[in-house]
Write a protein that holds these residues in place. Structure first.
Motif, short mmCIF file in Angstrom:
data_model
loop_
_atom_site.label_atom_id
_atom_site.label_comp_id
_atom_site.label_asym_id
_atom_site.label_seq_id
_atom_site.Cartn_x
_atom_site.Cartn_y
_atom_site.Cartn_z
N VAL A 128 0.87 -1.18 0.00
CA VAL A 128 0.00 0.00 0.00
C VAL A 128 0.90 1.23 0.00
CG1 VAL A 128 -1.74 1.31 1.28
CG2 VAL A 128 -1.86 -1.20 1.19
N VAL A 129 0.77 2.07 -1.03
CA VAL A 129 1.64 3.25 -1.16
C VAL A 129 0.95 4.53 -0.73
CG1 VAL A 129 3.01 2.18 -2.99
CG2 VAL A 129 1.00 3.58 -3.59
N ALA A 130 -0.38 4.49 -0.66
CA ALA A 130 -1.12 5.68 -0.23
C ALA A 130 -2.49 5.27 0.28
CB ALA A 130 -1.26 6.69 -1.37
N VAL A 131 -3.00 6.06 1.22
CA VAL A 131 -4.36 5.89 1.72
C VAL A 131 -5.07 7.22 1.58
CG1 VAL A 131 -5.79 5.47 3.76
CG2 VAL A 131 -3.77 4.06 3.34
N VAL A 132 -6.30 7.18 1.07
CA VAL A 132 -7.12 8.39 0.94
C VAL A 132 -8.31 8.26 1.87
CG1 VAL A 132 -8.52 9.82 -0.61
CG2 VAL A 132 -6.42 8.72 -1.46
N PHE A 133 -8.47 9.25 2.75
CA PHE A 133 -9.67 9.36 3.57
C PHE A 133 -10.61 10.31 2.86
CE2 PHE A 133 -6.62 9.06 7.43
CZ PHE A 133 -6.62 7.68 7.38
N PHE B 41 -10.82 22.33 -6.40
CA PHE B 41 -10.41 21.24 -7.28
C PHE B 41 -8.88 21.22 -7.31
CE2 PHE B 41 -14.60 22.47 -8.73
CZ PHE B 41 -15.24 21.25 -8.94
N GLU B 42 -8.32 20.05 -7.12
CA GLU B 42 -6.87 19.95 -6.97
C GLU B 42 -6.40 18.65 -7.62
OE1 GLU B 42 -4.03 19.96 -3.09
OE2 GLU B 42 -5.62 21.49 -3.09
N GLU B 43 -5.47 18.76 -8.59
CA GLU B 43 -4.99 17.57 -9.29
C GLU B 43 -3.64 17.12 -8.75
OE1 GLU B 43 -3.88 16.03 -13.81
OE2 GLU B 43 -5.36 17.63 -13.53
N HIS B 44 -3.51 15.80 -8.55
CA HIS B 44 -2.25 15.22 -8.11
C HIS B 44 -2.03 13.91 -8.85
CE1 HIS B 44 -1.50 17.91 -4.64
NE2 HIS B 44 -2.82 17.96 -4.57
N MET C 69 -5.27 11.95 -10.32
CA MET C 69 -6.53 12.13 -9.58
C MET C 69 -6.83 13.62 -9.45
SD MET C 69 -6.16 9.27 -6.54
CE MET C 69 -4.44 9.55 -6.17
N VAL C 70 -8.09 13.95 -9.64
CA VAL C 70 -8.57 15.32 -9.39
C VAL C 70 -9.50 15.26 -8.20
CG1 VAL C 70 -9.80 17.32 -10.31
CG2 VAL C 70 -8.40 15.89 -11.84
N MET D 220 -14.45 14.91 0.30
CA MET D 220 -14.04 15.20 -1.08
C MET D 220 -14.36 14.02 -2.00
SD MET D 220 -9.88 15.00 -0.71
CE MET D 220 -9.04 13.44 -0.37
N ASN D 221 -14.78 14.37 -3.22
CA ASN D 221 -14.92 13.41 -4.30
C ASN D 221 -13.59 13.31 -5.03
OD1 ASN D 221 -17.73 13.30 -3.76
ND2 ASN D 221 -18.13 15.02 -5.15
N THR D 222 -13.45 12.31 -5.91
CA THR D 222 -12.22 12.15 -6.69
C THR D 222 -12.57 11.71 -8.11
OG1 THR D 222 -11.03 11.49 -4.68
CG2 THR D 222 -9.94 11.08 -6.79
N TRP D 223 -11.95 12.35 -9.07
CA TRP D 223 -12.12 12.01 -10.49
C TRP D 223 -10.81 11.41 -10.98
CZ3 TRP D 223 -14.74 10.76 -14.52
CH2 TRP D 223 -14.34 11.06 -15.83
N PHE D 224 -10.91 10.27 -11.67
CA PHE D 224 -9.75 9.61 -12.27
C PHE D 224 -9.85 9.81 -13.78
CE2 PHE D 224 -10.72 7.48 -8.32
CZ PHE D 224 -9.49 7.25 -7.73
N PRO D 225 -9.25 10.87 -14.32
CA PRO D 225 -9.47 11.21 -15.73
C PRO D 225 -9.00 10.13 -16.71
CG PRO D 225 -7.82 12.66 -14.72
CD PRO D 225 -8.41 11.85 -13.63
N ASP D 226 -7.94 9.41 -16.36
CA ASP D 226 -7.43 8.40 -17.29
C ASP D 226 -8.27 7.12 -17.26
OD1 ASP D 226 -5.30 10.11 -17.94
OD2 ASP D 226 -4.17 9.42 -16.20
N LEU D 227 -9.08 6.97 -16.23
CA LEU D 227 -9.93 5.78 -16.10
C LEU D 227 -11.39 6.08 -16.39
CD1 LEU D 227 -8.51 4.33 -12.74
CD2 LEU D 227 -7.73 3.88 -15.08
N LYS D 228 -11.72 7.37 -16.57
CA LYS D 228 -13.11 7.81 -16.74
C LYS D 228 -13.97 7.31 -15.57
CE LYS D 228 -12.01 9.70 -20.63
NZ LYS D 228 -11.74 11.16 -20.64
#
Length: 650
Positions: free
Chosen positions: A151-156, A250-253, A260-261, A274-282
């Motif tokens: 696991v490299v990252a966790v998002v709450f 809105f913040e992209e990383h 992820m946006v 917060m919601n999250t958008w994965f632009p490369d995965l739609k």
């Protein structure tokens, strides 16, 4: 015991009135729309071989088979048919693929889902459940079927315990400290995560017995679902502080190769979310802002009233920013939706439901409809009632309508009679006297119950129970009315509340292991000011009036200083200040203070071993400690409840 048998010896079967109400619901709802049943099973990979997850403390943290009775009948007259449908959908559990070879979810291991996004070198975990034990079991299932990856990252996604409490089941804090693992959360996460669960945590935990039916037996006559999942796991809750805070709207990383946006949505389902958008995965992650239910504007366990209009606006922002491209929408509860048309349908339905609630309730309030009337007047439009995604399971139309009025106008209905109301125990005897005493009330209540007029029966029985808590016939009849009302509720929050009330009236406070809202990690996460604010809440007000002092507190390892003052029975704390002539001064590293905060060691012991230093009159601190109250979890809610702890002043 067969599931056709009630779990309680005084339990009642569904009455003719309840059976008729359930049949009317079956005839009015769109049961021909079965898309949810296709979506809930899509991508299924495997279930665990174990039937239970055990907690470190030795109790059962999670039981996969507890709700198997739901498959025994298509129609339980003790369960609202819409709720039974939701309960069957939420009973699906296991590992599911969401986006081919990129996104998976483990569902049905806790109240929430945990999601795994494959990154370049490992997993990015979204919302690691409520407890360490259930989160570890979910990760083990993923490893078994998808291979071992770090696991490299966790998002709450937000600041509620079922979305961060299991973090220690998927990562080690040492890896966070070293920088090997990132922990990402929305702005304000830590403050809201600890404050909500600590300040009023004991009262919330007690009320959770009602909204979540924490001690109701899984049964057609008891607990069947919690709308956004089956129930809350009962294990070890933890917290690891975020290393990255999302501050902008809105913040992209890019995290380990995954773009992820993040969309900050404060003031929606949680004050930090917060919601999250994965632009490369739609793919669009909707957090808990869009699930398979209309949520709580006011949550019955207790929390700040939410903003239905802002909730609608944030869904609208997501719809227009991401909804046009999204091919899959998944969330921290319920099941994903696939296909752009389906996603936009769900987003619009929920956007419009929250907006209609806010706007129409205020439309009616501006014409004089009060908080005590609005739930009997407000109606969801038929076009939304015909959409499953707009049904109110976790929330309910009545209590959400009242919440909107409360948010804008407060609890008062503008009638001076209700401005300074008598406590129920003080007003009830007058009502009982004027109704001729217990005999006529009981006779009338039996008549009303036989006619299916359960709410009217509760009006008079509630007065009698408050006036004469020892009147067992009154308690039993009130329990019977509560039970029939509970059977008829579409919202499990309402169902559980009525059924839990019936259980306590019949048998007293139930025993058993319940979910916890706090733990050492959450206490350590309190700021120093928050910790002393909580001590101020714990102060016995009568005793506190006899003591006054001014204290300076310095924590050298953090470079902070505080002035703490007790006067007029109120304890106040100010950061960044110091009194010129304090009664006592304490110097202690924050790291050592945390040991005292969690109860690992006393302040006296820290002074003795030199971890803390004191100048001045230390007796005032000892006296302060003697004034702190340990809140009883089992305090009395309904009068005359056996085994409950009476609350002073009631």
């Amino acid at each position: 015991m067969a599931h056709s048998d009630h779990f309680h010896p005084h339990g009642t079967a569904p009455s003719a009135a309840t059976t008729a109400a359930q049949q009317r619901a079956r005839e009015s709802l769109p049961f021909t729309d079965r898309r949810d049943f296709d979506e809930v099973t899509r991508g299924f990979i495997a279930r665990p071989t174990v039937t239970r997850i055990m907690a470190d403390a030795g109790n059962v943290a999670w039981d996969f088979g507890a709700y198997s009775f739901l498959t025994e009948s298509d129609e339980f007259d003790s369960i609202h048919p819409s709720l039974q449908r939701q309960a069957v959908l939420n009973a699906h559990y296991g590992l599911f693929e969401v986006v081919p070879d990129r996104v998976w979810q483990v569902r049905g291991f806790d109240l929430a889902n945990v999601s795994f996004i494959k990154s370049d070198t490992g997993w990015i975990v979204f919302d690691p459940l409520t407890t360490r034990e259930t989160a570890a079991a979910a990760l083990a299932l993923v490893t078994e079927h998808l291979g071992e990856r770090p696991v490299v990252a966790v998002v709450f996604s937000h600041s509620h315990g079922d979305h961060f409490g299991g973090v220690r089941g998927v990562i080690d804090e040492a890896d966070v400290v070293s920088g090997a693992v990132q922990v990402i959360a929305p702005a304000g996460f830590l403050e809201h995560a600890v404050a909500e669960n600590v300040y009023a945590g004991n009262a919330m935990s007690r009320r959770l017995f009602y909204q979540y039916g924490a001690l109701l037996e899984p049964s057609p006559f008891g607990h069947v679902d919690q709308a956004i999942g089956k129930k809350v796991a009962a294990g070890s809750i933890g917290l690891i502080a975020p290393t990255m805070s999302i501050e902008d709207d809105f913040e992209e990383h890019v995290i380990d190769g995954v773009r992820m946006v993040f969309q900050n949505t404060p003031g929606t389902e949680a004050p930090a979310e917060m919601n999250t958008w994965f632009p490369d995965l739609k793919a669009f992650w909707a957090a808990e802002n869009i699930t398979a239910t209309i949520h709580n504007i006011y949550t019955l366990r207790g929390a700040l009233v939410r903003d239905a209009l802002e909730w609608s606006r944030q869904i609208n922002a997501a719809l227009y920013r991401f909804g046009g491209e999204a091919e899959v929408m998944f969330a921290s509860h319920s099941w994903p939706r696939w296909g752009n048309e389906r996603i936009q349908e769900v987003m619009r339905a929920q956007r419009d439901t929250y907006a209609h609630l806010n706007n129409t309730v205020l439309h009616l309030a501006n014409q004089g409809v009060t908080i005590n009337e609005i739930h009997n007047v407000y109606r969801v439009p038929e076009s939304l009632q015909r959409q499953w995604t707009a049904r109110s399971y976790h929330g309910s139309v009545p209590h959400n309508a009242r919440a909107v009025v409360n948010r804008y106008l407060g609890y008062w209905d503008a009638n001076p009679t209700t401005l300074i109301p008598l406590s129920p125990k003080d007003s009830a005897p007058l009502y009982v006297e004027l109704m001729g005493g217990a005999g006529p009330i009981l006779a009338k209540a039996r008549e009303l119950i036989s006619e299916g007029e359960y709410f009217l029966a509760t009006e008079i029985l509630n007065k009698l129970v408050y006036a004469e808590p020892g009147e067992e016939d009154a308690r039993m009849l009130l329990a019977e009315a509560f039970e029939q009302i509970g059977y008829q509720q579409e919202s499990p929050s309402l169902r559980n509340s009525f059924l839990a009330g019936a259980l306590e009236l019949r048998s007293g406070l139930p025993s058993g292991v319940t979910p916890t809202a706090t733990g050492p990690d959450l206490v350590r996460a309190l700021t120093t000011v928050q910790f002393f604010d909580f001590l101020a809440i714990r102060l016995d007000p009568a005793k506190a009036e006899t003591l006054s002092f001014v204290a300076n507190l310095t924590t050298p390892d953090t470079g902070q200083r505080f002035v703490i003052e007790l006067s007029n029975g109120a304890l106040t704390t100010l950061e960044g200040a110091a009194a010129a002539d304090p009664d006592v001064s304490v110097t202690i590293d924050r790291a050592h203070l945390e040991r005292a905060m969690t109860g690992e060691v006393s302040l006296a012991a820290l002074l003795t071993d030199g971890s803390a230093h004191l100048d001045g009159d230390g007796s005032v601190l000892a006296r302060l400690g003697e004034m702190l109250v340990d809140f009883p979890l089992g305090f009395e809610v309904l009068p005359g409840t056996p085994g409950a702890v009476a609350v002073p002043g009631r």
